[in-house]
Write a protein that holds these residues in place. Structure first.
Motif, mmCIF file in Angstrom:
data_model
loop_
_atom_site.group_PDB
_atom_site.id
_atom_site.type_symbol
_atom_site.label_atom_id
_atom_site.label_comp_id
_atom_site.label_asym_id
_atom_site.label_seq_id
_atom_site.Cartn_x
_atom_site.Cartn_y
_atom_site.Cartn_z
ATOM 1 N N ALA A 50 42.177 28.631 119.316
ATOM 2 C CA ALA A 50 42.212 29.174 117.857
ATOM 3 C C ALA A 50 42.736 30.162 117.573
ATOM 4 O O ALA A 50 42.918 29.953 116.229
ATOM 5 C CB ALA A 50 40.578 28.952 118.154
ATOM 6 N N LEU A 51 42.724 31.159 118.329
ATOM 7 C CA LEU A 51 43.778 31.998 118.267
ATOM 8 C C LEU A 51 45.475 31.152 118.042
ATOM 9 O O LEU A 51 46.078 31.811 117.246
ATOM 10 C CB LEU A 51 43.440 33.264 118.676
ATOM 11 C CG LEU A 51 45.044 34.456 118.655
ATOM 12 C CD1 LEU A 51 44.730 35.006 117.214
ATOM 13 C CD2 LEU A 51 44.648 35.652 119.751
ATOM 14 N N SER A 52 46.369 30.804 118.661
ATOM 15 C CA SER A 52 47.068 30.904 119.367
ATOM 16 C C SER A 52 47.304 29.720 118.142
ATOM 17 O O SER A 52 48.719 29.953 117.712
ATOM 18 C CB SER A 52 47.727 30.212 120.759
ATOM 19 O OG SER A 52 47.408 31.296 121.477
ATOM 20 N N VAL A 53 46.965 28.495 118.251
ATOM 21 C CA VAL A 53 47.469 27.246 117.757
ATOM 22 C C VAL A 53 46.807 27.712 115.207
ATOM 23 O O VAL A 53 47.780 27.592 114.848
ATOM 24 C CB VAL A 53 46.482 26.227 116.769
ATOM 25 C CG1 VAL A 53 46.848 25.412 116.502
ATOM 26 C CG2 VAL A 53 46.035 25.611 118.895
ATOM 27 N N GLY A 54 45.914 29.207 115.720
ATOM 28 C CA GLY A 54 45.458 29.313 114.117
ATOM 29 C C GLY A 54 47.190 30.281 114.391
ATOM 30 O O GLY A 54 47.870 30.221 112.276
ATOM 31 N N VAL A 55 47.819 31.145 114.723
ATOM 32 C CA VAL A 55 49.230 31.514 114.543
ATOM 33 C C VAL A 55 50.086 30.864 114.193
ATOM 34 O O VAL A 55 50.786 31.001 113.262
ATOM 35 C CB VAL A 55 49.708 32.346 115.453
ATOM 36 C CG1 VAL A 55 50.967 33.036 115.714
ATOM 37 C CG2 VAL A 55 48.161 33.566 116.402
ATOM 38 N N PHE A 56 50.365 29.605 114.984
ATOM 39 C CA PHE A 56 51.393 28.932 115.286
ATOM 40 C C PHE A 56 50.670 27.987 113.360
ATOM 41 O O PHE A 56 51.989 27.816 112.980
ATOM 42 C CB PHE A 56 51.186 27.780 115.416
ATOM 43 C CG PHE A 56 51.857 26.217 115.768
ATOM 44 C CD1 PHE A 56 53.162 26.746 115.676
ATOM 45 C CD2 PHE A 56 51.066 25.031 116.005
ATOM 46 C CE1 PHE A 56 54.526 25.263 116.093
ATOM 47 C CE2 PHE A 56 52.631 23.669 116.477
ATOM 48 C CZ PHE A 56 53.438 24.390 116.143
ATOM 49 N N ALA A 57 49.793 27.247 112.994
ATOM 50 C CA ALA A 57 49.690 26.734 111.544
ATOM 51 C C ALA A 57 49.621 27.962 110.760
ATOM 52 O O ALA A 57 50.467 27.839 109.338
ATOM 53 C CB ALA A 57 48.449 26.844 111.439
#
Length: 376
Positions: free
Chosen positions: A222-229
Motif C-alpha cells: 500500500a505504501l509503495s503503490v501509493g507513492v507510485f500513484a
C-alpha cells in the motif's frame, strides 16, 4: 472486467478452482452485505478457496489454534477480544514516534544508497517490518529467520517446498522467541499475551504468523503503490505537498484507489440466503471483490480517478464486518509516517523509470510493485 460485471450482474456465478459453482460480488452494497452478515462463514472447514495457492488447490481443513481469521464466533470472538486493545487508535498512536524514527532512518539509508534508489527495498519493506517487530516483540536484528516467509506466502510463483521450508523456519523461531519472553517479558504484544496466561505456545505462535503475514506485504505494498500513484498523478502529489494537514484524507483515498487486497476475500453461506434477487444456497461460497467495491460509482463519484481531497469514508480496503482488518490503525500510522517522511525529505521525489518500466505484481493475492526506482 469488474466494471461491466458490476453493471450487468453485481452478483454473478463463478467457478472455483476445485470445481465448486459459487458466486462473486462486485458492488459496494453487496460486498458489505456479505461481509456483515453472520449467516456467512469464513471457516476453511467448509469454504472453497477462490484461487489456487502456489499452483495447488487449497483444501478444507480443521481450525488451527490461534488462526482466528478463518474462524467464526464464538472462537473468533475469544481471540479477537484478546487482541483488540492492542490495535486501538490510542494504543497504535503510542507507536507513532517509533515508526516516525524508523522512517527517518530509512530516509538516511536511501540517501546513503544515492539516487536512483529502490523505494521498496530501501524504504517501504524495512519501515513496515520494523514497525511490526516493534509491536509484536520480534527482534528485527534476527529478521532473516522470518522475513522471507510472508513474501513467499503472497508470491504465486514461489515453489511450495520453498515456502514450506521458510514457514517452518519462521514458526520455529517464533516459538523460540515466545520461550525467551516467558523467561523475561518486555513491553510488547507477545509479552502481554503471555502474561495474561490464556493462550498456549501454539496459539501464540499462530497469532504471530497471522499478524505478520497479514500486515507486512499488504502495508508495504500500500505504501509503495501509493507513492507510485502519487508520482504518476503530478496534480495530486502537488495537492498533498500544498496541504500536509490533509495527508490523512489522502491516505484513505489512496487505500480506496489502489486496494492492494485482491481476490482472497470470501464467505460461505451457512443457510439459504436471498441476495440481490438470487438464492445463495447453504454451502455456496461467495467471493467479494474489494477493489471492485471501491471503484463502484454508486458509492464514489468518478471512482476511476485519484482525488486526494475526496471523502473516501466507507471504503472497504480493510474489509468490513467482524473480520475487518485488526491492524488497520497501525497500517495508517505506518502509511502516514512513511509518506510524510518521503514528502518532507525529498521535495523533488520522482520516478527514475517510465511508468511502463515499473514492474507490477498482478498475480498474487496482494497487488504490488516489485520495485520502484526513484530519484530526488
Amino acid at each position: 472486467m469488474f466494471d461491466s460485471l458490476r453493471d450487468e450482474r453485481p452478483l454473478a456465478r463463478m467457478v472455483y478452482p476445485d470445481g465448486h459453482l459459487g458466486w462473486i460480488a462486485t458492488s459496494h452494497e453487496l460486498v458489505r452485505k456479505v461481509l456483515g452478515d453472520p449467516r456467512f462463514s469464513h471457516s476453511l472447514e467448509i469454504g472453497h478457496f477462490p484461487v489456487t495457492h502456489q499452483g495447488q488447490l487449497v483444501p478444507n481443513h480443521p481450525k488451527i489454534p490461534g488462526m482466528f481469521i478463518h474462524m467464526d464466533p464464538p472462537d473468533h470472538t475469544r481471540y479477537r477480544r484478546l487482541l483488540t486493545g492492542e490495535f486501538t487508535v490510542r494504543r497504535t498512536s503510542r507507536l507513532k514516534s517509533r515508526v516516525e524514527a524508523f522512517a527517518a532512518e530509512q530516509i538516511n539509508v536511501m540517501r546513503e544508497c544515492g539516487a536512483p534508489a529502490d523505494l521498496v527495498t530501501n524504504f517501504a519493506k524495512p519501515l513496515v517490518l520494523r514497525s511490526l517487530c516493534e509491536l509484536l516483540g520480534l527482534p528485527y536484528s534476527e529478521r532473516a529467520e522470518f522475513e522471507h516467509a510472508p513474501t513467499l506466502q503472497h508470491d504465486p510463483d514461489s515453489k511450495p517446498e520453498e515456502f514450506a521450508a521458510a514457514f517452518e523456519r519462521a514458526s520455529s523461531f517464533f516459538t523460540e522467541v515466545i520461550g525467551r519472553k516467558r523467561k523475561q517479558s518486555e513491553d510488547d504484544l507477545l509479552s502481554r499475551l503471555i502474561a495474561e496466561g490464556q493462550l498456549t505456545t501454539e496459539e501464540l505462535c499462530n497469532i504471530v504468523v497471522l499478524l505478520l503475514f497479514a500486515g507486512y506485504e499488504t502495508t508495504e505494498s500500500a505504501l509503495s503503490v501509493g507513492v507510485f500513484a502519487l508520482l504518476h498523478h503530478a496534480d495530486q502529489l502537488a495537492s498533498v505537498r500544498a496541504d500536509p494537514a490533509a495527508l490523512d484524507t489522502a491516505i484513505e483515498e489512496l487505500l480506496r484507489y489502489i486496494t492492494v487486497n485482491q481476490y482472497q476475500t470470501y464467505r460461505t453461506a451457512l443457510e439459504d440466503i436471498e441476495l440481490n434477487g438470487e438464492t445463495v444456497k447453504k454451502g455456496d461460497t461467495v467471493t467479494v471483490s474489494l477493489p471492485a467495491a471501491n471503484r463502484d460509482p454508486a458509492k464514489f463519484e468518478c471512482p476511476e480517478k485519484l482525488d486526494v481531497g475526496r471523502d473516501a469514508a466507507g471504503h472497504v480496503a480493510f474489509g468490513f464486518g467482524i473480520h475487518q482488518c485488526l491492524g488497520q490503525n497501525l497500517a495508517r500510522v505506518e502509511l502516514r509516517a512513511g509518506l510524510s517522511a518521503l514528502l518532507q525529505a525529498f521535495p523533488g521525489l520522482r520516478l527514475a523509470a517510465t511508468i511502463d518500466e515499473v514492474p507490477l505484481r498482478l498475480k498474487g493475492s496482494v497487488f504490488a510493485v516489485e520495485n520502484l526506482p526513484v530519484s530526488w
